[in-house]
Design an enzyme around this catalytic site. Structure first.
Site, PDB file in Angstrom:
ATOM      1  NE  ARG A   1       8.424  -3.215   5.122  1.00 22.23           N
ATOM      2  CZ  ARG A   1       7.175  -2.823   5.355  1.00 22.23           C
ATOM      3  NH1 ARG A   1       6.468  -2.310   4.366  1.00 22.23           N
ATOM      4  NH2 ARG A   1       6.640  -2.933   6.533  1.00 22.23           N
TER       5      ARG A   1
ATOM      6  CE  LYS B   1      -0.961  -0.103   4.939  1.00 26.24           C
ATOM      7  NZ  LYS B   1       0.022   0.893   5.373  1.00 26.24           N
TER       8      LYS B   1
ATOM      9  NE  ARG C   1       9.040  -0.640   8.521  1.00 19.13           N
ATOM     10  CZ  ARG C   1       7.838  -0.305   8.104  1.00 19.13           C
ATOM     11  NH1 ARG C   1       7.659   0.197   6.902  1.00 19.13           N
ATOM     12  NH2 ARG C   1       6.801  -0.472   8.888  1.00 19.13           N
TER      13      ARG C   1
ATOM     14  NE  ARG D   1       4.052  -3.294  11.722  1.00 19.26           N
ATOM     15  CZ  ARG D   1       4.696  -3.331  10.566  1.00 19.26           C
ATOM     16  NH1 ARG D   1       5.507  -4.323  10.291  1.00 19.26           N
ATOM     17  NH2 ARG D   1       4.532  -2.371   9.691  1.00 19.26           N
TER      18      ARG D   1
ATOM     19  NE  ARG E   1      -1.943   0.698  11.432  1.00 22.05           N
ATOM     20  CZ  ARG E   1      -0.953   0.958  10.592  1.00 22.05           C
ATOM     21  NH1 ARG E   1      -0.952   2.073   9.894  1.00 22.05           N
ATOM     22  NH2 ARG E   1       0.017   0.110  10.442  1.00 22.05           N
TER      23      ARG E   1
HETATM   24  P1  AMP Z   1       2.858   1.492   8.959  1.00 22.38           P
HETATM   25  O1  AMP Z   1       4.108   1.862   8.229  1.00 22.38           O
HETATM   26  O2  AMP Z   1       1.628   2.133   8.381  1.00 22.38           O
HETATM   27  O3  AMP Z   1       2.687   0.023   9.117  1.00 22.38           O
HETATM   28  O4  AMP Z   1       3.009   2.111  10.439  1.00 22.38           O
HETATM   29  C1  AMP Z   1       4.072   1.752  11.272  1.00 22.38           C
HETATM   30  C2  AMP Z   1       3.656   1.889  12.730  1.00 22.38           C
HETATM   31  O5  AMP Z   1       3.278   3.250  13.019  1.00 22.38           O
HETATM   32  C3  AMP Z   1       2.437   1.068  13.135  1.00 22.38           C
HETATM   33  O6  AMP Z   1       2.767  -0.276  13.452  1.00 22.38           O
HETATM   34  C4  AMP Z   1       1.934   1.840  14.348  1.00 22.38           C
HETATM   35  O7  AMP Z   1       2.751   1.592  15.479  1.00 22.38           O
HETATM   36  C5  AMP Z   1       2.166   3.282  13.914  1.00 22.38           C
HETATM   37  N1  AMP Z   1       0.992   3.818  13.195  1.00 22.38           N
HETATM   38  C6  AMP Z   1       0.928   4.155  11.872  1.00 22.38           C
HETATM   39  N2  AMP Z   1      -0.297   4.598  11.548  1.00 22.38           N
HETATM   40  C7  AMP Z   1      -1.032   4.540  12.687  1.00 22.38           C
HETATM   41  C8  AMP Z   1      -2.390   4.838  13.009  1.00 22.38           C
HETATM   42  N3  AMP Z   1      -3.257   5.273  12.074  1.00 22.38           N
HETATM   43  N4  AMP Z   1      -2.793   4.662  14.285  1.00 22.38           N
HETATM   44  C9  AMP Z   1      -1.954   4.227  15.239  1.00 22.38           C
HETATM   45  N5  AMP Z   1      -0.667   3.896  15.014  1.00 22.38           N
HETATM   46  C10 AMP Z   1      -0.198   4.050  13.744  1.00 22.38           C
END
Ligand code: AMP
Length: 205
Positions: A136, A22, A142, A153, A97
């Site tokens: 990744r 995404k 990461r 996750r 989310r």
């Molecule tokens: P992502 O790259 O979108 O998977 O985000 C990485 C991390 O950032 C997630 O595992 C959460 O810890 C935090 N995060 C990102 N977006 C959100 C959101 N909308 N609400 C809460 N935590 C978020």
């Protein structure tokens, strides 16, 4: 059936499990439409890297694969969407989310007389997500891409994020896109779904 007239705005959300691509597709679509891609995960990672107070606040939470609070995340999104370049549209990646964030975003947009135009749902089988995330992890290092955190996750995605798709489906603004294929094929599928809704890059003037 005649397609709807081109809408002047493109207020979009892209939703998919971690490893669905995404982030990559969101950036491509935003670029194609000339709108900013807003990734909450990127905002958190940039702040952690720069050692800002926000970064310090969210470091342990993101490393464990947990969600940052709705208040804090909502504030970041509202601030970003209030910037001038997001006036005609934006593509949100990683937000909302959970159901609370859906309500928060609705309320913010409604306060400006706006609403979402489309929600792109990128679907990939679970095994494929895990394979891509593991790859990744080796490529980008990461900290939230370890096996244990990946599983956490994905579980949070299934319990908290997947249900929000029902809300958007009921509103008739969700487009399910098959996320398996080449990058270009997937981008084309999304572009086609959006143009069927009249969402396309405005003609240059
Ligand atoms: P992502 O790259 O979108 O998977 O985000 C990485 C991390 O950032 C997630 O595992 C959460 O810890 C935090 N995060 C990102 N977006 C959100 C959101 N909308 N609400 C809460 N935590 C978020």
């Amino acid at each position: 059936m005649t397609p709807p007239a081109t809408t002047p705005t493109a207020r979009l959300v892209i939703i998919g499990p971690q490893g669905s691509g995404k982030g990559t597709q969101g950036a491509r679509i935003a670029e194609a439409l000339g709108i900013p891609a807003v990734s909450t995960g990127d905002v958190f990672r940039a702040n952690i890297k720069a050692g800002t107070p926000l970064g310090e606040q969210v470091k342990a939470i993101t490393a464990a694969g947990n969600l940052v609070s709705d208040e804090l995340t909502g504030q970041i999104v509202r601030d970003r969407l209030s910037q001038a370049d997001a006036a005609g549209g934006f593509l949100l990646d990683g937000y909302p989310r959970n159901l609370q964030q859906v309500h928060d975003l609705d309320a913010f947009l409604a306060s400006r007389g706006e609403s979402l135009d489309a929600v792109i749902e990128l679907s990939v089988p679970r095994e494929e997500s895990i394979a891509r995330l593991t790859l990744r992890a080796t490529e980008q290092g990461r900290t939230d891409d370890t096996d244990e955190v990946i599983a956490k996750r994905l579980a949070i995605y299934e319990t908290e994020t997947a249900p929000i798709l029902d809300v958007y489906r009921e509103r008739g603004i969700a487009d399910a896109i098959d996320g398996v294929g080449s990058l270009d094929e997937i981008t084309q599928r999304i572009v086609a779904a959006l143009s069927a809704r009249g969402i396309a890059r405005p003609a240059a003037v």
